[in-house]
Design a protein around this motif. Sequence first.
Motif, PDB file in Angstrom:
ATOM      1  N   THR A 251       0.829  -1.207   0.000  1.00  0.00           N
ATOM      2  CA  THR A 251       0.000   0.000   0.000  1.00  0.00           C
ATOM      3  C   THR A 251       0.864   1.257   0.000  1.00  0.00           C
ATOM      4  OG1 THR A 251      -0.077   0.100   2.412  1.00  0.00           O
ATOM      5  CG2 THR A 251      -1.787  -1.203   1.307  1.00  0.00           C
ATOM      6  N   ASP A 252       0.233   2.381  -0.266  1.00  0.00           N
ATOM      7  CA  ASP A 252       0.876   3.698  -0.174  1.00  0.00           C
ATOM      8  C   ASP A 252       2.180   3.754  -0.975  1.00  0.00           C
ATOM      9  OD1 ASP A 252      -0.775   5.064   2.163  1.00  0.00           O
ATOM     10  OD2 ASP A 252      -0.295   3.041   2.850  1.00  0.00           O
ATOM     11  N   PHE A 253       2.204   3.134  -2.155  1.00  0.00           N
ATOM     12  CA  PHE A 253       3.456   3.179  -2.903  1.00  0.00           C
ATOM     13  C   PHE A 253       3.665   4.563  -3.506  1.00  0.00           C
ATOM     14  CE2 PHE A 253       0.394   0.935  -5.717  1.00  0.00           C
ATOM     15  CZ  PHE A 253       0.391   1.774  -6.824  1.00  0.00           C
ATOM     16  N   THR A 254       4.848   4.808  -4.053  1.00  0.00           N
ATOM     17  CA  THR A 254       5.276   6.172  -4.336  1.00  0.00           C
ATOM     18  C   THR A 254       4.505   6.812  -5.480  1.00  0.00           C
ATOM     19  OG1 THR A 254       7.488   5.338  -3.742  1.00  0.00           O
ATOM     20  CG2 THR A 254       7.340   7.620  -4.520  1.00  0.00           C
ATOM     21  N   VAL A 255       4.444   6.142  -6.616  1.00  0.00           N
ATOM     22  CA  VAL A 255       3.809   6.736  -7.799  1.00  0.00           C
ATOM     23  C   VAL A 255       2.989   5.688  -8.543  1.00  0.00           C
ATOM     24  CG1 VAL A 255       4.199   7.792 -10.078  1.00  0.00           C
ATOM     25  CG2 VAL A 255       5.575   8.519  -8.114  1.00  0.00           C
ATOM     26  N   GLN A 256       1.753   6.058  -8.876  1.00  0.00           N
ATOM     27  CA  GLN A 256       0.911   5.317  -9.823  1.00  0.00           C
ATOM     28  C   GLN A 256       0.966   6.075 -11.136  1.00  0.00           C
ATOM     29  OE1 GLN A 256      -2.009   2.590 -10.016  1.00  0.00           O
ATOM     30  NE2 GLN A 256      -1.030   3.130 -11.932  1.00  0.00           N
ATOM     31  N   GLY A 257       1.410   5.409 -12.194  1.00  0.00           N
ATOM     32  CA  GLY A 257       1.580   6.087 -13.470  1.00  0.00           C
ATOM     33  C   GLY A 257       0.771   5.477 -14.591  1.00  0.00           C
ATOM     34  N   GLY A 258       0.602   6.250 -15.651  1.00  0.00           N
ATOM     35  CA  GLY A 258      -0.086   5.791 -16.847  1.00  0.00           C
ATOM     36  C   GLY A 258      -0.447   6.955 -17.736  1.00  0.00           C
ATOM     37  N   GLY A 259      -1.092   6.664 -18.839  1.00  0.00           N
ATOM     38  CA  GLY A 259      -1.543   7.709 -19.749  1.00  0.00           C
ATOM     39  C   GLY A 259      -2.734   8.460 -19.181  1.00  0.00           C
ATOM     40  N   ALA A 260      -2.952   9.672 -19.687  1.00  0.00           N
ATOM     41  CA  ALA A 260      -4.059  10.497 -19.195  1.00  0.00           C
ATOM     42  C   ALA A 260      -5.416   9.861 -19.445  1.00  0.00           C
ATOM     43  CB  ALA A 260      -4.007  11.882 -19.851  1.00  0.00           C
ATOM     44  N   ASP A 261      -5.496   8.960 -20.413  1.00  0.00           N
ATOM     45  CA  ASP A 261      -6.767   8.276 -20.669  1.00  0.00           C
ATOM     46  C   ASP A 261      -7.115   7.261 -19.586  1.00  0.00           C
ATOM     47  OD1 ASP A 261      -4.609   6.715 -21.465  1.00  0.00           O
ATOM     48  OD2 ASP A 261      -5.625   5.855 -23.199  1.00  0.00           O
ATOM     49  N   LEU A 262      -6.202   7.039 -18.635  1.00  0.00           N
ATOM     50  CA  LEU A 262      -6.472   6.126 -17.523  1.00  0.00           C
ATOM     51  C   LEU A 262      -6.902   6.843 -16.252  1.00  0.00           C
ATOM     52  CD1 LEU A 262      -3.498   3.591 -17.869  1.00  0.00           C
ATOM     53  CD2 LEU A 262      -5.803   3.445 -18.841  1.00  0.00           C
ATOM     54  N   ILE A 263      -6.894   8.166 -16.266  1.00  0.00           N
ATOM     55  CA  ILE A 263      -7.242   8.900 -15.051  1.00  0.00           C
ATOM     56  C   ILE A 263      -8.612   8.473 -14.545  1.00  0.00           C
ATOM     57  CG2 ILE A 263      -7.773  11.185 -14.110  1.00  0.00           C
ATOM     58  CD1 ILE A 263      -5.690  12.331 -16.072  1.00  0.00           C
ATOM     59  N   PHE A 264      -9.587   8.452 -15.441  1.00  0.00           N
ATOM     60  CA  PHE A 264     -10.919   7.956 -15.097  1.00  0.00           C
ATOM     61  C   PHE A 264     -11.440   7.134 -16.263  1.00  0.00           C
ATOM     62  CE2 PHE A 264     -15.435   7.735 -14.524  1.00  0.00           C
ATOM     63  CZ  PHE A 264     -15.562   7.596 -13.154  1.00  0.00           C
ATOM     64  N   PRO A 265     -12.005   5.977 -15.970  1.00  0.00           N
ATOM     65  CA  PRO A 265     -12.283   5.448 -14.633  1.00  0.00           C
ATOM     66  C   PRO A 265     -11.168   4.609 -14.012  1.00  0.00           C
ATOM     67  CG  PRO A 265     -13.332   4.065 -16.275  1.00  0.00           C
ATOM     68  CD  PRO A 265     -12.688   5.188 -17.037  1.00  0.00           C
ATOM     69  N   HIS A 266     -10.140   4.264 -14.795  1.00  0.00           N
ATOM     70  CA  HIS A 266      -9.255   3.187 -14.354  1.00  0.00           C
ATOM     71  C   HIS A 266      -8.534   3.492 -13.043  1.00  0.00           C
ATOM     72  CE1 HIS A 266      -7.038  -0.466 -14.561  1.00  0.00           C
ATOM     73  NE2 HIS A 266      -5.875   0.132 -14.734  1.00  0.00           N
ATOM     74  N   HIS A 267      -7.846   4.633 -12.975  1.00  0.00           N
ATOM     75  CA  HIS A 267      -7.070   4.893 -11.770  1.00  0.00           C
ATOM     76  C   HIS A 267      -7.951   5.296 -10.593  1.00  0.00           C
ATOM     77  CE1 HIS A 267      -2.998   5.440 -14.023  1.00  0.00           C
ATOM     78  NE2 HIS A 267      -3.381   4.175 -13.901  1.00  0.00           N
ATOM     79  N   ASP A 268      -9.026   5.983 -10.857  1.00  0.00           N
ATOM     80  CA  ASP A 268      -9.957   6.313  -9.780  1.00  0.00           C
ATOM     81  C   ASP A 268     -10.521   5.033  -9.164  1.00  0.00           C
ATOM     82  OD1 ASP A 268     -11.132   8.272  -8.211  1.00  0.00           O
ATOM     83  OD2 ASP A 268     -11.936   9.370  -9.916  1.00  0.00           O
ATOM     84  N   MET A 269     -10.952   4.113 -10.002  1.00  0.00           N
ATOM     85  CA  MET A 269     -11.551   2.880  -9.505  1.00  0.00           C
ATOM     86  C   MET A 269     -10.510   1.941  -8.899  1.00  0.00           C
ATOM     87  SD  MET A 269     -14.661   3.483  -9.916  1.00  0.00           S
ATOM     88  CE  MET A 269     -15.885   4.325 -10.927  1.00  0.00           C
TER      89      MET A 269
END
Length: 417
Positions: A251-269
Amino acid sequence: MRAWQHPQIPSVPGPSTAPWLHDTASDSLVEAKPTTVARLYVCGITPYDATHLGHANTYLAFDTLQRVWRDAGYRVHYAQNVTDVDDPLLERATATGVDWRDLAESQVDLFRSDMAALRIIPPDDFVAVTEVIDEIAAAVGQLVTAGMAYSVPTLDALHPGGADVYFDNAAAERLTAWRLGDESNLDRVRMLVLSAERGGDPDRPGKRDPLDPMLWRAARAGEPAWESEVGLGRPGWHIECSVIALKELGTDFTVQGGGADLIFPHHDMSAGHAAALSGHPLAGVYSHTGMVGYQGEKMSKSLGNLVLVSALLKQGADARAIRLALLAQHYRSDWTWTDAHLTIGTARLARWSAAFGADAVPGTATSSFVVGAVRTALVNDLDTPTALALLDRAALSGVSNPPLVAHAVDALLGIDL
């Protein structure tokens, strides 16, 4: 799953610090400073039509982040998934008459070779979804037991009484510190639009909330499925990354990364699932790359307007020039690829090779100052365009110690001169 060969990264004398990154959740620059080990998760490919320049742009950005961390003396633990079972992959396999497993395997092999050619640092944990089906199913079962998931009957399921399992956003908000929209900073109207565009099913009858995402898809005819404690079926999209990230990084790892098309819903969910499973936030920083366009549209598999790294290499492009063409754009910017970008990258590679390479003649610019300035640019939100401009100016005058600058270019920018 095996990754690819790790490039040799030279050590460069002189001090550096942890980078500052733009955090999507807070819409501000924050210091991505690890406590001990820098823990990074970057969402991987769905293996069909790999690897286009949009992919390369994203993985290069987080390769640069790793290089900045390493230069500052941090050890990095990097994990990445491969979504080797999902609707787009299955649809492509059906359309082309290829077994979905063979399609996934061939495209992952191509992705590996492209990443190796570009000298991208490989993940320590390169995990296919099909390798962790049991863990994902167990996580779904945990959410059901905790009251944060529910079933929706499915008439077209392979077996009578089949049901899809959905995450209950409202229940998760009651029972955890996570709130829908915390990571994306979007309002509900925009979320509904993006959910429909990006793999969600907001109009599905029987859901408690249109934005509730699927955790487990009951088996349908002609689709792969696995027996599990939550029924015969396969994982939903977001839960896979939550489970893999928690398993490999905690948990609480340093950085979650990806393309801007993953901001929602993927990274939010994904953040919501992780909070519901662990009681802790998923990551400290949510970092996203901009979109690369081509021929007037965002480069995407669905549109088919792809520029493939493998195709450029087959045409004779130097992988280092491709890398320089991408580094010339700031990782968060949206931009459109043209042939001119590769031409400029090729010319820059020739200038740098002459100025900093093995046969370079010492010049007037102080090498330690140039290296320090490049470090400062990269620590400031991975500002590769400024770093490249600094090196362009140094190449014009020549540098006092060309091997030092060449080592820095290799270590920080991944260009072996």
